[in-house]
Motif scaffolding. Structure first.
Motif, short mmCIF file in Angstrom:
data_model
loop_
_atom_site.label_atom_id
_atom_site.label_comp_id
_atom_site.label_asym_id
_atom_site.label_seq_id
_atom_site.Cartn_x
_atom_site.Cartn_y
_atom_site.Cartn_z
N LEU A 190 -0.86 12.94 1.70
CA LEU A 190 -1.13 11.54 1.38
C LEU A 190 -0.72 10.62 2.53
O LEU A 190 -1.35 9.60 2.76
CB LEU A 190 -0.39 11.14 0.11
N ALA A 238 3.89 1.47 -1.13
CA ALA A 238 4.54 1.61 -2.43
C ALA A 238 3.59 2.26 -3.43
O ALA A 238 3.97 3.16 -4.19
CB ALA A 238 4.98 0.23 -2.94
N GLY A 239 2.32 1.83 -3.41
CA GLY A 239 1.34 2.41 -4.31
C GLY A 239 1.13 3.89 -4.03
O GLY A 239 1.12 4.72 -4.95
N LEU A 240 0.98 4.23 -2.77
CA LEU A 240 0.78 5.63 -2.41
C LEU A 240 2.01 6.46 -2.77
O LEU A 240 1.90 7.62 -3.18
CB LEU A 240 0.50 5.76 -0.91
N TYR A 241 3.17 5.85 -2.64
CA TYR A 241 4.42 6.53 -2.99
C TYR A 241 4.41 6.91 -4.47
O TYR A 241 4.78 8.02 -4.84
CB TYR A 241 5.59 5.61 -2.66
N LEU A 242 3.94 5.97 -5.30
CA LEU A 242 3.88 6.25 -6.74
C LEU A 242 2.87 7.36 -7.03
O LEU A 242 3.11 8.22 -7.88
CB LEU A 242 3.52 4.98 -7.51
N VAL A 243 1.74 7.32 -6.31
CA VAL A 243 0.76 8.40 -6.48
C VAL A 243 1.40 9.72 -6.06
O VAL A 243 1.26 10.74 -6.72
CB VAL A 243 -0.50 8.13 -5.62
N ILE A 245 4.61 10.72 -5.90
CA ILE A 245 5.63 11.34 -6.75
C ILE A 245 5.01 11.84 -8.05
O ILE A 245 5.61 12.67 -8.73
CB ILE A 245 6.82 10.39 -7.08
N VAL A 301 7.98 5.41 6.07
CA VAL A 301 9.17 5.14 5.28
C VAL A 301 9.00 5.67 3.85
O VAL A 301 9.90 6.25 3.27
CB VAL A 301 9.45 3.62 5.25
N PHE A 302 7.79 5.49 3.30
CA PHE A 302 7.59 5.82 1.90
C PHE A 302 7.06 7.22 1.65
O PHE A 302 7.20 7.76 0.57
CB PHE A 302 6.63 4.81 1.26
N TYR A 305 0.84 -1.20 0.00
CA TYR A 305 0.00 0.00 0.00
C TYR A 305 0.87 1.25 0.00
O TYR A 305 0.63 2.20 -0.75
CB TYR A 305 -0.93 -0.03 1.21
#
Lengths: 294, 271
Positions: free
Chosen positions: B142, B124-129, B131, B216-217, B122
């Motif tokens: 976020l 990792a997904g939010l991190y992509l959103v 950036i 972390v993310f 989750y």
């Protein structure tokens, strides 16, 4: 077949109650639409990003992930860890809950206080405790050494074996809490009936106690299993960099290897695995009804 | 206390208690080791601790890095908990008003599924959103909303369970008396679920405050939450400062919860 199932299901439940009348639409919009929209957006957007990254270039990242021996290793390690943690915590959790119900007052106090300590201290703090215990010359070595049971420093820290006791300790409260309510709600008349009919402890356990707890044990087990599959801190700190679980591997892909696409692909696979396991369990055992009211 | 169950277990009672007590050691021992190492007088985390001193507590309390991490965690967790409580409570109220079986099933699954989603995936997904979205990047938005998603299921479960046990005739009764739906919500539902909402608030706060993976993310560069600070400290230099900070956080948490429990008890049965 479906009708039969429905019938059985409704027979097993308390009598249906009068449902509230149909809700007016404004009420629905406020109560339902707002949280639905929020959750759907917050879940769909990250998932779409992950899917987009892992399916780019005809799924190259997905193929890389699935073809990597390190990933498959991590998958097996994670599955095995989750399975063992689940079986041990459910068994131990049931014993724990039973002891809370039948133990003498001081045992109950000891058990309940332990449960509270564990619930209200951070997972990370508890993991630090396990690190300190398992370090080569840590607390465990000190104890064993003074008992004359160990003369060389322990070789446990940063191995796969180091993760198990800590995972069990972290997950145990969830299993105990799942079973504790049903333990206090075991039908006393049934127990009395078993006693009157001359059933011994084992027979009573098998025919009265276990059937009353089975549902809670299963839903607690599913919760522990699913959470263990995705657990991060404890395996990372105790297992070390060469014994990564899937979560640790995803973390490494994103933060050190700088392979965001591969990390995304692994994330998609991990989500599919855990959510899939949860949905199957929900279908089979109606787990969410147990957690979220009927 | 459950005499029939006690009798039913017979001579298995003693082994059950012994095994459970041994399991309880899994809870006590790691925590006590952390506490013990924090009062060492030496430079390193050692067990048994060398001497007794509170110097590492003074060191943590005087360290601006720890103080800032604590403050960041406090406000982000408070905001995230508030969002989680609103979302979870609204969802539970909606569930109690839905009649369709499928609808109820879907709603319940949607609200519980965040527990089943691994935080790393989750995050990792939010991190992509994160950036990819210019106005949000570099803020805590976020991060806080993501934490709220992880906390909401606990509120939802507690409130939904409470609503299950309420008298279903209250609603028609209130409606017959001419109450509008906001009035019913305000005067019938909310007073009924308030204790569960408070418990849900507490639970969600503890879960969110403790959560490290999203930090972390998603925490912007230069920012640090307490779990992040602790994780970093454990990987760089495992010093008594870390175990002292761990002890402090745990003591604060346990004290806050004890106060909460005490307040709840006093309210329940006034002397």
């Amino acid at each position: 077949m479906t009708d039969q199932l429905t019938l059985r299901r409704s027979a097993a439940r308390p009598a249906p109650r009068a449902r509230p009348r149909p809700a007016p639409s404004a009420e629905r919009v406020v109560l339902l639409a707002a949280p639905l929209l929020f959750l759907a957006l917050m879940l769909a957007a990250p998932l779409a990003e992950l899917l987009g990254r892992s399916l780019a270039d005809g799924g190259a990242a997905l193929r890389t992930a699935l073809g990597s021996a390190v990933f498959l290793d991590a998958v097996w390690r994670t599955l095995w860890l989750a399975l063992v943690a689940t079986l041990v915590t459910v068994g131990l959790g049931t014993v724990y809950a039973l002891a809370v119900a039948v133990g003498p007052a001081w045992v109950r106090a000891f058990l309940v206080a332990g449960l509270l300590v564990s619930l209200w201290t951070s997972v990370m703090v508890r993991t630090f405790g396990w690190m300190l215990l398992e370090l080569p010359t840590g607390a465990l070595y000190w104890l064993l050494h003074n008992l004359g049971l160990a003369d060389a420093p322990l070789q446990v820290f940063q191995t796969t074996a180091a993760m198990y006791p800590a995972m069990v300790a972290v997950m145990l409260p969830f299993a105990v809490l799942a079973v504790l309510g049903p333990v206090t709600a075991i039908d006393r008349d049934l127990l009395a009936a078993a006693a009157v009919s001359g059933a011994g402890p084992l027979l009573t356990f098998r025919t009265v106690v276990l059937p009353s707890l089975r549902g809670a044990m299963i839903s607690g087990g599913v919760l522990v299993f699913v959470m263990s599959l995705g657990f991060y801190v404890t395996p990372l700190l105790l297992g070390g960099p060469s014994n990564l679980t899937v979560s640790g591997l995803i973390n490494a892909q994103l933060r050190t290897a700088n392979r965001i696409d591969v990390g995304a692909a692994m994330s998609v696979l991990l989500i599919a695995g855990t959510v899939g396991a949860y949905l199957i369990a929900d279908r089979l055992f109606r787990v969410s009804e147990r957690w979220g009211g009927r | 206390m459950n005499p029939p169950l006690r009798r039913a277990l017979g001579h298995w009672r003693a082994p059950v208690c012994v095994l459970a007590a041994a399991a309880a050691l899994l809870f006590y021992v790691p925590f006590l080791v952390v506490v013990a190492t924090s009062w060492t007088g030496g430079e390193f985390v050692l067990f048994p601790p060398q001497g007794f001193s509170l110097r590492w507590y003074a060191s943590v309390l005087g360290d601006p890095e720890w103080a800032q991490a604590f403050r960041t965690s406090l406000w982000t967790s408070a905001v995230a908990t508030a969002v989680a409580v609103v979302i979870g409570t609204l969802g539970a109220l909606a569930l109690s008003r839905l009649r369709s079986r499928t609808g109820r099933r879907l709603l319940r699954t949607l609200f519980i599924v965040p527990i089943a989603i691994p935080p790393v995936a989750y995050g990792a997904g939010l991190y992509l959103v994160n950036i990819g979205s210019e106005p949000l990047y570099g803020t805590f938005v976020l991060f806080v909303l993501g934490e709220a998603v992880l906390g909401a299921p606990y509120v939802f479960v507690l409130v939904a369970n409470r609503l299950e046990q309420t008298d279903p005739t209250l609603h028609p009764a209130a409606a017959t008396l001419g109450a509008s739906w906001p009035m019913i919500l305000w005067r019938v539902d909310l007073p009924l679920v308030l204790p569960s909402v408070l418990r849900g608030t507490l639970f969600a706060f503890v879960v969110i405050f403790d959560e490290v993976v999203l930090s972390v993310f998603l925490v912007p560069v230069g920012g640090r939450t307490l779990p992040l600070q602790m994780l970093g400290a454990s990987q760089e230099a495992f010093s008594p400062q870390l175990t002292a900070a761990s002890t402090l956080v745990s003591v604060v948490a346990v004290a806050a919860l004890a106060l909460f429990g005490l307040a709840a008890r006093i309210r329940k049965d006034p002397p």
